[in-house]
Motif scaffolding. Structure first.
Motif, PDB file in Angstrom:
ATOM      1  N   ILE A 342       0.852  -1.196   0.000  1.00  0.00           N
ATOM      2  CA  ILE A 342       0.000   0.000   0.000  1.00  0.00           C
ATOM      3  C   ILE A 342       0.888   1.247   0.000  1.00  0.00           C
ATOM      4  CG2 ILE A 342      -1.671   1.321   1.355  1.00  0.00           C
ATOM      5  CD1 ILE A 342      -2.811  -1.394   2.294  1.00  0.00           C
ATOM      6  N   HIS A 343       1.945   1.190   0.790  1.00  0.00           N
ATOM      7  CA  HIS A 343       2.890   2.311   0.850  1.00  0.00           C
ATOM      8  C   HIS A 343       3.579   2.536  -0.502  1.00  0.00           C
ATOM      9  CE1 HIS A 343       5.711   5.171   2.577  1.00  0.00           C
ATOM     10  NE2 HIS A 343       6.712   4.492   2.034  1.00  0.00           N
ATOM     11  N   SER A 344       3.898   1.447  -1.209  1.00  0.00           N
ATOM     12  CA  SER A 344       4.565   1.565  -2.515  1.00  0.00           C
ATOM     13  C   SER A 344       3.580   1.774  -3.660  1.00  0.00           C
ATOM     14  CB  SER A 344       5.399   0.306  -2.790  1.00  0.00           C
ATOM     15  OG  SER A 344       4.563  -0.841  -2.902  1.00  0.00           O
ATOM     16  N   GLU A 345       2.288   1.857  -3.314  1.00  0.00           N
ATOM     17  CA  GLU A 345       1.197   2.103  -4.272  1.00  0.00           C
ATOM     18  C   GLU A 345       1.012   0.968  -5.274  1.00  0.00           C
ATOM     19  OE1 GLU A 345       2.000   5.950  -5.965  1.00  0.00           O
ATOM     20  OE2 GLU A 345       1.283   7.015  -4.186  1.00  0.00           O
ATOM     21  N   HIS A 346       1.291  -0.262  -4.823  1.00  0.00           N
ATOM     22  CA  HIS A 346       0.983  -1.448  -5.620  1.00  0.00           C
ATOM     23  C   HIS A 346      -0.375  -2.035  -5.229  1.00  0.00           C
ATOM     24  CE1 HIS A 346       5.392  -1.311  -6.280  1.00  0.00           C
ATOM     25  NE2 HIS A 346       5.084  -1.857  -7.448  1.00  0.00           N
ATOM     26  N   LEU A 347      -0.800  -1.766  -3.998  1.00  0.00           N
ATOM     27  CA  LEU A 347      -2.107  -2.186  -3.512  1.00  0.00           C
ATOM     28  C   LEU A 347      -2.858  -0.974  -2.970  1.00  0.00           C
ATOM     29  CD1 LEU A 347      -1.297  -5.465  -1.490  1.00  0.00           C
ATOM     30  CD2 LEU A 347      -2.279  -5.311  -3.795  1.00  0.00           C
TER      31      LEU A 347
END
Length: 377
Positions: A342-347
């Motif tokens: 979520i932090h890396s914007e993959h989820l």
């Protein structure tokens, strides 16, 4: 609703990348059709009163069957199962099998959806893959099929060695020019014990590169979404009302029975698979035995499968469902493991549903495996 999958284990020739179960000898084709009918009869009670919503002919190459053989198999399903009024009946087919007469015969049969294995519209790609058809046959069969079938899907393979983004875009645009409402597209993968693996080891063919496949994947998404397709599963794109009902049922965890050698089945709690050997399959069926193995799925197995399939689709992973079906410990584990993605914007999480972002789609299988739980039970 449930589904019936019928595996036709024959192909005219072996594609270099394929590791599915099939035989290039057609000697036992008639015996196999009879055995498939017998297996359908042997398994008629497995769904109880549940309705069959989809019948799917996969393989192998189902289009090596005659239309009469396809008809008797469909009849066997109707005779032994409770089939819904308007089932989706899909036939996987290769362009070289779809001459005009065959297409017209199929259009007059109960088959109402074609899944055509185009793979590429470029001759050099088809030769590298050892496909049985050529580029002209691919275009010719689509020209005719689209006149008789409204519901057509075609397959394309991306990530081919030395294929530029421009050439891949041409492939996609050519597919779109036929007006088909569904496209399935897969990255070229190198499976063990395939001819492609050996060709790469001998340095006859260059190994596919992940970065090329990822670029092609992004080109594919952009072009198809621009043309009104919905990217509803990692490898599948459909116009509204044209999603594959058969495949969607798999991803949503519905029951299905797999008929034929190597075919898999799922009843919600157990997974089973038939022996991947035509001779042994035929022998067992002739003796009224089901030549299958059964695996009882643990709660953790079912959780892991839900994560894998959910993250591949637009429906994602329902956090409420995880808590309800698997318990709070599973939910807390999932939330903790998801944080870095979520932090890396993959989820992302929206309305209590965990989904991949556009950035994370290509990596969804790898992300899912990192969310698996191995030892909670």
């Amino acid at each position: 609703m449930s589904g019936i999958y019928i595996h036709i284990p024959f192909c005219k020739q072996a594609c270099h990348y394929c590791d599915f179960h099939f035989s290039t000898s057609m000697k036992k084709k008639e015996d196999m059709v009879l055995a498939l009918i017998d297996e359908i009869q042997l398994r008629k009670d497995e769904f109880g009163d549940e309705q069959v919503e989809t019948i799917y002919f996969g393989g192998g190459t189902p289009s090596v069957l005659t239309v009469d053989e396809i008809q008797v198999l469909i009849d066997a399903v109707y005779e032994n199962f409770n089939v819904t009024e308007s089932p989706e009946i899909t036939l996987e087919a290769n362009p070289d099998d779809l001459d005009d007469d065959t297409i017209i015969q199929l259009a007059n049969s109960p088959v109402n959806r074609l899944s055509i294995g185009i793979q590429s519209f470029f001759e050099e790609d088809l030769k590298l893959m050892n496909r049985a058809h050529n580029a002209m046959e691919a275009k010719r069969c689509l020209q005719t099929a689209t006149q008789y079938f409204d519901n057509i899907s075609l397959d394309l393979i991306y990530g081919m060695p030395n294929m530029s983004n421009e050439k891949w875009l041409q492939n996609v645009q050519t597919a779109l020019s036929f007006g088909v409402p569904h496209i399935s597209s897969y990255a070229l993968t190198v499976e063990p014990k395939t001819a492609l693996k050996k060709l790469i080891e001998k340095k006859v063919v260059e190994a596919p590169k992940d970065e090329v496949a990822q670029e092609h994947f992004l080109v594919l998404i952009e072009e198809l979404e621009k043309n009104g397709f919905i990217h509803y599963e990692l490898s599948n794109f459909g116009k509204p009302d044209y999603f594959s009902k058969n495949n969607t049922a798999y991803w949503l965890g519905k029951k299905y029975i797999g008929i034929g050698p190597s075919a898999h089945s799922y009843n919600g709690k157990e997974r089973s698979w038939n022996i991947a050997n035509n001779t042994l399959y035929l022998k067992a069926i002739q003796e009224n035995n089901l030549p299958n193995e059964i695996e009882v799925l643990t709660k953790t197995d079912r959780y892991n499968e839900y994560i894998m399939t959910g993250l591949r689709t637009i429906w994602g992973v329902s956090l409420k469902r995880v808590e309800f079906e698997y318990g709070e410990r599973y939910l807390l584990y999932l939330l903790e493991q998801s944080k870095k993605y979520i932090h890396s914007e993959h989820l992302q999480i929206e309305a209590d549903v965990l989904t991949t972002t556009k950035k994370g789609k290509f990596l969804s299988d790898g992300i899912a495996s990192d969310l698996f739980l191995l030892n909670l039970e």
